[in-house]
Motif scaffolding. Sequence first.
Motif, PDB file in Angstrom:
ATOM      1  N   GLU A 135       0.823  -1.208   0.000  1.00 29.08           N
ATOM      2  CA  GLU A 135       0.000   0.000   0.000  1.00 29.08           C
ATOM      3  C   GLU A 135       0.862   1.265   0.000  1.00 29.08           C
ATOM      4  O   GLU A 135       0.538   2.247  -0.685  1.00 29.08           O
ATOM      5  N   SER A 136       1.956   1.243   0.751  1.00 32.61           N
ATOM      6  CA  SER A 136       2.846   2.402   0.765  1.00 32.61           C
ATOM      7  C   SER A 136       3.472   2.635  -0.607  1.00 32.61           C
ATOM      8  O   SER A 136       3.543   3.774  -1.092  1.00 32.61           O
ATOM      9  N   LEU A 137       3.915   1.559  -1.248  1.00 28.22           N
ATOM     10  CA  LEU A 137       4.508   1.686  -2.579  1.00 28.22           C
ATOM     11  C   LEU A 137       3.465   2.142  -3.603  1.00 28.22           C
ATOM     12  O   LEU A 137       3.769   2.952  -4.491  1.00 28.22           O
ATOM     13  N   GLN A 138       2.234   1.650  -3.480  1.00 30.98           N
ATOM     14  CA  GLN A 138       1.178   2.064  -4.405  1.00 30.98           C
ATOM     15  C   GLN A 138       0.884   3.556  -4.289  1.00 30.98           C
ATOM     16  O   GLN A 138       0.672   4.251  -5.287  1.00 30.98           O
ATOM     17  N   LYS A 139       0.881   4.064  -3.064  1.00 28.19           N
ATOM     18  CA  LYS A 139       0.625   5.493  -2.866  1.00 28.19           C
ATOM     19  C   LYS A 139       1.744   6.345  -3.466  1.00 28.19           C
ATOM     20  O   LYS A 139       1.494   7.378  -4.096  1.00 28.19           O
ATOM     21  N   VAL A 140       2.994   5.891  -3.292  1.00 24.32           N
ATOM     22  CA  VAL A 140       4.126   6.636  -3.850  1.00 24.32           C
ATOM     23  C   VAL A 140       4.045   6.678  -5.375  1.00 24.32           C
ATOM     24  O   VAL A 140       4.225   7.731  -6.004  1.00 24.32           O
ATOM     25  N   LEU A 141       3.760   5.533  -5.982  1.00 28.98           N
ATOM     26  CA  LEU A 141       3.670   5.486  -7.445  1.00 28.98           C
ATOM     27  C   LEU A 141       2.485   6.295  -7.963  1.00 28.98           C
ATOM     28  O   LEU A 141       2.595   6.993  -8.982  1.00 28.98           O
ATOM     29  N   ASP A 142       1.362   6.202  -7.272  1.00 29.71           N
ATOM     30  CA  ASP A 142       0.164   6.902  -7.744  1.00 29.71           C
ATOM     31  C   ASP A 142       0.357   8.414  -7.702  1.00 29.71           C
ATOM     32  O   ASP A 142      -0.111   9.140  -8.593  1.00 29.71           O
ATOM     33  N   ASP A 143       1.031   8.890  -6.669  1.00 28.04           N
ATOM     34  CA  ASP A 143       1.269  10.341  -6.577  1.00 28.04           C
ATOM     35  C   ASP A 143       2.172  10.839  -7.710  1.00 28.04           C
ATOM     36  O   ASP A 143       1.987  11.949  -8.220  1.00 28.04           O
ATOM     37  N   GLN A 144       3.142  10.022  -8.113  1.00 26.36           N
ATOM     38  CA  GLN A 144       4.095  10.467  -9.131  1.00 26.36           C
ATOM     39  C   GLN A 144       3.582  10.245 -10.561  1.00 26.36           C
ATOM     40  O   GLN A 144       4.023  10.937 -11.482  1.00 26.36           O
ATOM     41  N   THR A 145       2.689   9.285 -10.764  1.00 25.42           N
ATOM     42  CA  THR A 145       2.156   9.038 -12.109  1.00 25.42           C
ATOM     43  C   THR A 145       0.867   9.801 -12.381  1.00 25.42           C
ATOM     44  O   THR A 145       0.379   9.768 -13.526  1.00 25.42           O
ATOM     45  N   GLU A 146       0.310  10.464 -11.401  1.00 22.12           N
ATOM     46  CA  GLU A 146      -0.934  11.202 -11.607  1.00 22.12           C
ATOM     47  C   GLU A 146      -0.804  12.297 -12.668  1.00 22.12           C
ATOM     48  O   GLU A 146      -1.719  12.462 -13.502  1.00 22.12           O
ATOM     49  N   PRO A 147       0.293  13.058 -12.752  1.00 22.95           N
ATOM     50  CA  PRO A 147       0.412  14.036 -13.850  1.00 22.95           C
ATOM     51  C   PRO A 147       0.474  13.406 -15.235  1.00 22.95           C
ATOM     52  O   PRO A 147       0.248  14.096 -16.230  1.00 22.95           O
ATOM     53  N   TRP A 148       0.784  12.124 -15.345  1.00 25.10           N
ATOM     54  CA  TRP A 148       0.835  11.457 -16.641  1.00 25.10           C
ATOM     55  C   TRP A 148      -0.518  10.896 -17.076  1.00 25.10           C
ATOM     56  O   TRP A 148      -0.603  10.300 -18.145  1.00 25.10           O
ATOM     57  N   GLY A 149      -1.529  11.037 -16.232  1.00 25.91           N
ATOM     58  CA  GLY A 149      -2.820  10.440 -16.548  1.00 25.91           C
ATOM     59  C   GLY A 149      -2.872   8.947 -16.304  1.00 25.91           C
ATOM     60  O   GLY A 149      -3.703   8.249 -16.899  1.00 25.91           O
ATOM     61  N   VAL A 150      -2.011   8.441 -15.422  1.00 28.27           N
ATOM     62  CA  VAL A 150      -1.926   7.018 -15.124  1.00 28.27           C
ATOM     63  C   VAL A 150      -2.334   6.807 -13.667  1.00 28.27           C
ATOM     64  O   VAL A 150      -1.892   7.544 -12.774  1.00 28.27           O
ATOM     65  N   LYS A 151      -3.163   5.794 -13.423  1.00 30.86           N
ATOM     66  CA  LYS A 151      -3.628   5.454 -12.086  1.00 30.86           C
ATOM     67  C   LYS A 151      -3.090   4.094 -11.693  1.00 30.86           C
ATOM     68  O   LYS A 151      -3.341   3.080 -12.359  1.00 30.86           O
ATOM     69  N   VAL A 152      -2.318   4.044 -10.592  1.00 29.13           N
ATOM     70  CA  VAL A 152      -1.794   2.781 -10.068  1.00 29.13           C
ATOM     71  C   VAL A 152      -2.797   2.245  -9.062  1.00 29.13           C
ATOM     72  O   VAL A 152      -3.046   2.860  -8.022  1.00 29.13           O
TER      73      VAL A 152
END
Length: 271
Positions: A135-152
């Motif tokens: 869950e911690s890794l998912q939150k980190v990835l989701d925050d950084q990929t959000e400007p790309w239009g990608v949802k983890v």
Amino acid sequence: MIWVAAVSALLLVGALTGVRVLREYERAVVFRLGRVLPLRGPGLVVLIPLADRMVRVDLRTIALTIPPQEAITRDNVPVRVNAVAYFKVVDPVRSVNEVENHAVATSQLAQTSLRSVLGRHDLDALLAERDRLGESLQKVLDDQTEPWGVKVDLVEIKDVEIPEAMQRAIARQAEAERERRAKVINAEGEVQAARNLREAARTLSADPAAIQLRYLQTLLELGGEGRSTIVYPVPVDLPAPSPGASPMLPAALAAAATASGCACGRERRPS
């Protein structure tokens, strides 16, 4: 007429080549002379030849296997971890305009983020709390990929490899923990048994007849099932001479026991 036929054929070929069919899970990002147009699809999409360029974007969830990463935990233990991430495109226009290849970029970001997250936790947390680390890794990835239009959506840690020496140390630790629990349980059983014996002694000491009945019950238990030895329990203070008693009392008791055919700790011969 020949020129008209040739031009008509070219226009027909161009019209056919400018037609695209998109599936339900696909969207089209169309650039006309370099400028992005509103999102199109699914269904039939018509493009102007030589003026429009289309980029297909898949909206389905993609399972990304993160290659094994070597990292050092916070307690200085080298580990090798691999994981899998599930992501999807939620904004096709940004996924095309903001990043060159969103799948490759997400994969590289997942690898670096995995090593970073592992370095902030101990080995015990890594082995016992995989869900929380995911869950911690998912939150980190989701925050950084959000400007790309990608949802983890999800990150799962598949396997954790540790050195063989550390595996033996963990096994010894687990064995010592089990031995400690066994000793504690054994000690608690001894305490409970002592308490029960104390309560039984108090109950029997309240009435001498209860002690005599217990003697008889013990005699029946020891003499059953065809055994050839009968043990008759005698109170310790019974043979002891009391003030004013005859000194021949122990001898009389022994004679009575012999006459009755019962001897303490002596084997009875079958006739």
